[in-house]
Design a protein around this motif. Structure first.
Motif, PDB file in Angstrom:
ATOM      1  N   ILE A 278       0.845  -1.208   0.000  1.00 46.27           N
ATOM      2  CA  ILE A 278       0.000   0.000   0.000  1.00 46.27           C
ATOM      3  C   ILE A 278       0.876   1.253   0.000  1.00 46.27           C
ATOM      4  O   ILE A 278       0.643   2.199  -0.777  1.00 46.27           O
TER       5      ILE A 278
ATOM      6  N   GLU B 163      10.168   3.911   7.402  1.00 46.64           N
ATOM      7  CA  GLU B 163       9.935   2.474   7.658  1.00 46.64           C
ATOM      8  C   GLU B 163      10.726   2.074   8.903  1.00 46.64           C
ATOM      9  O   GLU B 163      11.893   2.418   9.033  1.00 46.64           O
TER      10      GLU B 163
ATOM     11  N   GLY C 101      10.992  -1.218  10.022  1.00 48.32           N
ATOM     12  CA  GLY C 101      11.556  -2.569   9.928  1.00 48.32           C
ATOM     13  C   GLY C 101      12.340  -2.729   8.642  1.00 48.32           C
ATOM     14  O   GLY C 101      12.764  -1.749   8.022  1.00 48.32           O
TER      15      GLY C 101
ATOM     16  N   GLY D 289       6.591  -6.728   5.654  1.00 49.78           N
ATOM     17  CA  GLY D 289       5.351  -6.930   6.406  1.00 49.78           C
ATOM     18  C   GLY D 289       4.464  -7.953   5.701  1.00 49.78           C
ATOM     19  O   GLY D 289       4.955  -8.849   4.998  1.00 49.78           O
TER      20      GLY D 289
ATOM     21  N   ASN E  17       2.352 -12.950   1.147  1.00 46.44           N
ATOM     22  CA  ASN E  17       0.966 -13.350   0.832  1.00 46.44           C
ATOM     23  C   ASN E  17       0.930 -14.281  -0.385  1.00 46.44           C
ATOM     24  O   ASN E  17       1.960 -14.634  -0.941  1.00 46.44           O
TER      25      ASN E  17
ATOM     26  N   VAL F 257       7.394   5.398  13.737  1.00 46.71           N
ATOM     27  CA  VAL F 257       6.459   6.511  13.958  1.00 46.71           C
ATOM     28  C   VAL F 257       5.580   6.220  15.169  1.00 46.71           C
ATOM     29  O   VAL F 257       4.918   5.180  15.239  1.00 46.71           O
TER      30      VAL F 257
ATOM     31  N   ALA G  81       0.336   4.305   5.998  1.00 44.23           N
ATOM     32  CA  ALA G  81       0.157   3.006   5.326  1.00 44.23           C
ATOM     33  C   ALA G  81       0.914   1.954   6.125  1.00 44.23           C
ATOM     34  O   ALA G  81       1.735   1.220   5.595  1.00 44.23           O
TER      35      ALA G  81
ATOM     36  N   TRP H  89       5.819 -19.399   7.046  1.00 40.42           N
ATOM     37  CA  TRP H  89       5.679 -17.942   7.236  1.00 40.42           C
ATOM     38  C   TRP H  89       4.336 -17.654   7.918  1.00 40.42           C
ATOM     39  O   TRP H  89       3.356 -18.361   7.706  1.00 40.42           O
TER      40      TRP H  89
ATOM     41  N   ARG I 170      -2.627  -9.863   8.459  1.00 37.45           N
ATOM     42  CA  ARG I 170      -3.566  -9.122   7.599  1.00 37.45           C
ATOM     43  C   ARG I 170      -4.125  -7.960   8.422  1.00 37.45           C
ATOM     44  O   ARG I 170      -4.563  -8.165   9.558  1.00 37.45           O
ATOM     45  N   PRO I 171      -4.174  -6.761   7.842  1.00 32.89           N
ATOM     46  CA  PRO I 171      -4.747  -5.621   8.574  1.00 32.89           C
ATOM     47  C   PRO I 171      -6.248  -5.560   8.325  1.00 32.89           C
ATOM     48  O   PRO I 171      -6.682  -5.168   7.253  1.00 32.89           O
TER      49      PRO I 171
ATOM     50  N   HIS J 228      -7.809  -9.186   3.588  1.00 32.13           N
ATOM     51  CA  HIS J 228      -7.389 -10.258   2.672  1.00 32.13           C
ATOM     52  C   HIS J 228      -7.029  -9.717   1.281  1.00 32.13           C
ATOM     53  O   HIS J 228      -6.621 -10.484   0.423  1.00 32.13           O
ATOM     54  N   LEU J 229      -7.260  -8.429   1.051  1.00 33.78           N
ATOM     55  CA  LEU J 229      -7.230  -7.937  -0.336  1.00 33.78           C
ATOM     56  C   LEU J 229      -6.255  -6.786  -0.577  1.00 33.78           C
ATOM     57  O   LEU J 229      -6.410  -6.029  -1.536  1.00 33.78           O
TER      58      LEU J 229
HETATM   59  C1  LIG Z   1      -1.371 -15.567   4.390  1.00 24.65           C
HETATM   60  C2  LIG Z   1      -1.809 -14.328   3.664  1.00 24.65           C
HETATM   61  C3  LIG Z   1      -2.190 -14.426   2.327  1.00 24.65           C
HETATM   62  C4  LIG Z   1      -2.629 -13.294   1.648  1.00 24.65           C
HETATM   63  N1  LIG Z   1      -2.924 -13.398   0.312  1.00 24.65           N
HETATM   64  C5  LIG Z   1      -3.324 -12.294  -0.375  1.00 24.65           C
HETATM   65  C6  LIG Z   1      -3.571 -12.368  -1.769  1.00 24.65           C
HETATM   66  O1  LIG Z   1      -3.352 -13.416  -2.397  1.00 24.65           O
HETATM   67  N2  LIG Z   1      -4.042 -11.274  -2.401  1.00 24.65           N
HETATM   68  C7  LIG Z   1      -4.248 -10.091  -1.739  1.00 24.65           C
HETATM   69  O2  LIG Z   1      -4.732  -9.134  -2.366  1.00 24.65           O
HETATM   70  N3  LIG Z   1      -3.966  -9.965  -0.431  1.00 24.65           N
HETATM   71  C8  LIG Z   1      -3.503 -11.031   0.272  1.00 24.65           C
HETATM   72  N4  LIG Z   1      -3.215 -10.933   1.600  1.00 24.65           N
HETATM   73  C9  LIG Z   1      -3.404  -9.639   2.279  1.00 24.65           C
HETATM   74  C10 LIG Z   1      -2.262  -8.674   1.981  1.00 24.65           C
HETATM   75  O3  LIG Z   1      -1.022  -9.332   2.178  1.00 24.65           O
HETATM   76  C11 LIG Z   1      -2.344  -7.446   2.899  1.00 24.65           C
HETATM   77  O4  LIG Z   1      -3.630  -6.892   2.861  1.00 24.65           O
HETATM   78  C12 LIG Z   1      -1.349  -6.379   2.420  1.00 24.65           C
HETATM   79  O5  LIG Z   1      -0.069  -6.927   2.281  1.00 24.65           O
HETATM   80  C13 LIG Z   1      -1.300  -5.196   3.383  1.00 24.65           C
HETATM   81  O6  LIG Z   1      -0.325  -4.299   2.897  1.00 24.65           O
HETATM   82  P1  LIG Z   1       0.130  -3.056   3.749  1.00 24.65           P
HETATM   83  O7  LIG Z   1       1.091  -2.305   2.937  1.00 24.65           O
HETATM   84  O8  LIG Z   1      -1.072  -2.348   4.270  1.00 24.65           O
HETATM   85  O9  LIG Z   1       0.817  -3.686   5.063  1.00 24.65           O
HETATM   86  P2  LIG Z   1       2.267  -4.338   5.265  1.00 24.65           P
HETATM   87  O10 LIG Z   1       2.726  -5.068   4.078  1.00 24.65           O
HETATM   88  O11 LIG Z   1       2.203  -5.084   6.549  1.00 24.65           O
HETATM   89  O12 LIG Z   1       3.214  -3.089   5.400  1.00 24.65           O
HETATM   90  C14 LIG Z   1       3.136  -2.185   6.485  1.00 24.65           C
HETATM   91  C15 LIG Z   1       4.534  -1.583   6.657  1.00 24.65           C
HETATM   92  O13 LIG Z   1       4.444  -0.474   7.546  1.00 24.65           O
HETATM   93  C16 LIG Z   1       5.534  -0.532   8.448  1.00 24.65           C
HETATM   94  N5  LIG Z   1       5.111   0.158   9.670  1.00 24.65           N
HETATM   95  C17 LIG Z   1       4.018  -0.135  10.422  1.00 24.65           C
HETATM   96  N6  LIG Z   1       3.912   0.731  11.447  1.00 24.65           N
HETATM   97  C18 LIG Z   1       4.952   1.584  11.332  1.00 24.65           C
HETATM   98  C19 LIG Z   1       5.394   2.691  12.126  1.00 24.65           C
HETATM   99  N7  LIG Z   1       4.724   3.084  13.239  1.00 24.65           N
HETATM  100  N8  LIG Z   1       6.514   3.368  11.758  1.00 24.65           N
HETATM  101  C20 LIG Z   1       7.204   2.982  10.637  1.00 24.65           C
HETATM  102  N9  LIG Z   1       6.838   1.931   9.856  1.00 24.65           N
HETATM  103  C21 LIG Z   1       5.723   1.244  10.197  1.00 24.65           C
HETATM  104  C22 LIG Z   1       5.755  -2.028   8.676  1.00 24.65           C
HETATM  105  O14 LIG Z   1       7.062  -2.274   9.175  1.00 24.65           O
HETATM  106  C23 LIG Z   1       5.523  -2.582   7.270  1.00 24.65           C
HETATM  107  O15 LIG Z   1       6.714  -2.575   6.511  1.00 24.65           O
HETATM  108  C24 LIG Z   1      -2.730 -12.045   2.318  1.00 24.65           C
HETATM  109  C25 LIG Z   1      -2.321 -11.951   3.647  1.00 24.65           C
HETATM  110  C26 LIG Z   1      -1.839 -13.070   4.318  1.00 24.65           C
HETATM  111  C27 LIG Z   1      -1.361 -12.916   5.740  1.00 24.65           C
END
Ligand SMILES: Cc1cc2nc3c(=O)[nH]c(=O)nc-3n(C[C@H](O)[C@H](O)[C@H](O)COP(=O)(O)OP(=O)(O)OC[C@H]3O[C@@H](n4cnc5c(N)ncnc54)[C@H](O)[C@@H]3O)c2cc1C
Length: 416
Positions: free
Chosen positions: A16, A35, A37, A42, A47, A225, A253, A350, A354-355, A381-382
């Protein structure tokens, strides 16, 4: 009034954050990622890699409460609620249950039907613009059912998908065998969706997109943050250590960790994590042709460029409990029942967070405190699927343009 030193600050380098940064950059904004980590490690790293555009049916659906006890009874089944975290989940589960009421469910389906066409179109635009198209393939999706009865019970959902414009066909054993040889003979019922797209490896894609944005002038800063505060000229980002950062626009994000940062602004969100598990087997583990959804068992098998990934499941265990990799093992065992020739050795396990909001709709739009602070999290999930659409919507809002779709259902104020 001093001018903020940062133009657009994006918290998080998951899919995202990466997509949002890409779209802000398209608008001429200078992006700084923050970031805490390892970059892109994340939920976006592990996924299933499925661009699931037809998935407009939320988990909060009528009848959910009838199915849940059956799934909860098996401690390694597709849904689990560890006793040590169960009490924490009560408020979220209560809201989830309300979201499953027929009228709320229909509204959620309509919201997802509104964003998915944009999600698909924007994914194609992003891979075209960035040259990352070789990391995505169009293999189609095979949804497998144990029996005629279970396929029949899903037929209303499939009709909803058809109405939303997603094509598919019902197929029998002969066609199943052609599309995916080697499935156990008892699998006789399936739906094939030819438009399914698959990301070769979600970590490699997300990291490549972050690198692409950086190669076009963005910067990356390590930082944890703790809070965001509105200022007269934008927003101030408070880090756990180090000086505060001043930016014109801040995008949150942070995936499953976004709740406490949003709370620092006074923005309440019922965000929990649905922890998911998988095992990635070496590429030669099975001659997999395309994504296989085992709908009656809550897991999927996907062909990645880096191996065969088997996973899914939902564990409502919060952000701190240690992973229980017996879940990965249980899904692997089940997969072997359906793919008898699967070589189950040499896998990498792994668990990811999921958020998930309690109404199964992501939060996309401004903080209640300031239009200069924009939320982009809670995709459940999406997240991979809806990431490009989210990036575009955030950039449109930040630029003051009319968003491509109505942002009202995604507004954080709905939880007030
Ligand atoms: C087993 C599994 C299978 C999945 N399969 C699918 C799929 O096939 N298709 C699909 O569409 N979705 C799938 N998903 C869901 C999808 O992976 C998530 O919805 C998506 O990756 C979320 O992305 P994100 O960027 O919001 O979060 P993340 O990828 O978790 O990234 C968040 C980032 O923010 C950083 N962060 C957080 N807080 C802070 C802070 N305070 N300060 C600095 N940095 C911070 C973290 O370190 C991390 O790097 C799946 C999830 C799982 C667990």
């Amino acid at each position: 009034m001093t001018n903020p030193s940062i133009d657009a600050l994006v918290i998080g380098t998951g899919i995202i954050g990466a997509m949002t940064a890409h779209y802000l950059q398209q608008d001429g904004r200078t992006v700084t990622f923050v970031e805490r980590g390892e970059v892109s490690r994340g939920a976006s790293s592990g996924n299933a890699g499925i661009l699931a555009f037809p998935e407009i049916i939320p988990i909060a659906a009528p009848g959910m409460m009838r199915k849940a006890p059956k799934w909860l009874i098996d401690p390694l089944g597709p849904l689990s609620l560890p006793p040590s975290y169960a009490l924490n989940m009560v408020p979220w589960l209560w809201r989830l249950w309300r979201a499953s009421a027929r009228s709320n469910f229909e509204r959620t389906v309509a919201v997802h039907a509104s964003i998915m066409p944009l999600a698909r179109a924007e994914w194609l635009n992003v891979i075209d613009r960035t040259g990352l198209g070789n990391m995505v393939s169009r293999t189609g999706t095979l949804d497998l059912y144990d029996s005629e009865a279970s396929l029949f019970s899903a037929s209303t959902d499939w009709e909803r998908k058809r109405k939303a414009g997603f094509g598919f066909e019902r197929i029998g054993r002969d066609e199943i065998e052609k599309l995916q040889p080697g499935l156990a003979p008892h699998i006789q019922h399936a739906i094939f969706s030819p438009d399914g797209l698959q990301v070769g490896d979600p970590y490699e894609f997300t990291k490549a997109l972050v690198d692409n944005v950086i190669s076009r002038g963005a910067t990356l800063r390590a930082g944890d943050v703790k809070a965001i505060e509105p200022t007269a000229s934008g927003a101030r980002v408070i880090l756990a250590d180090g000086p505060a950062l001043e930016a014109k626009t801040v995008v949150l994000a942070g995936g499953a960790w976004s709740k406490s940062v949003a709370a620092s602004l006074g923005d309440f969100v019922p965000l929990e994590t649905e922890r998911g598990y998988n095992t990635t087997l070496p590429p030669g583990a099975f001659p997999l042709q395309r994504q296989l959804y085992f709908n009656d068992h809550g897991f999927v098998v996907t062909p990645l460029s880096t191996g065969i990934r088997i996973g899914g499941a939902v564990e409502l265990g919060g952000l701190k409990l240690a992973p229980n990799y017996k879940r990965s093992e249980a899904m692997l065992k089940k997969a072997k029942m359906f793919l008898p020739e699967l070589k189950t050795e040499g896998g990498r396990q792994w668990m990811g967070f999921r958020p998930s909001t309690a109404d199964c709709i992501p939060v996309i739009g401004p903080s209640g405190r300031s239009p200069n602070i924009i939320h982009a999290f809670g995709h459940g999930h999406l997240g991979l699927t809806q990431s490009a659409a989210t990036g575009r919507l955030v950039a449109e809002f930040a630029a003051g343009r009319k968003p491509s779709i109505d942002l009202t259902p995604f507004d954080i104020g709905r939880f007030r």
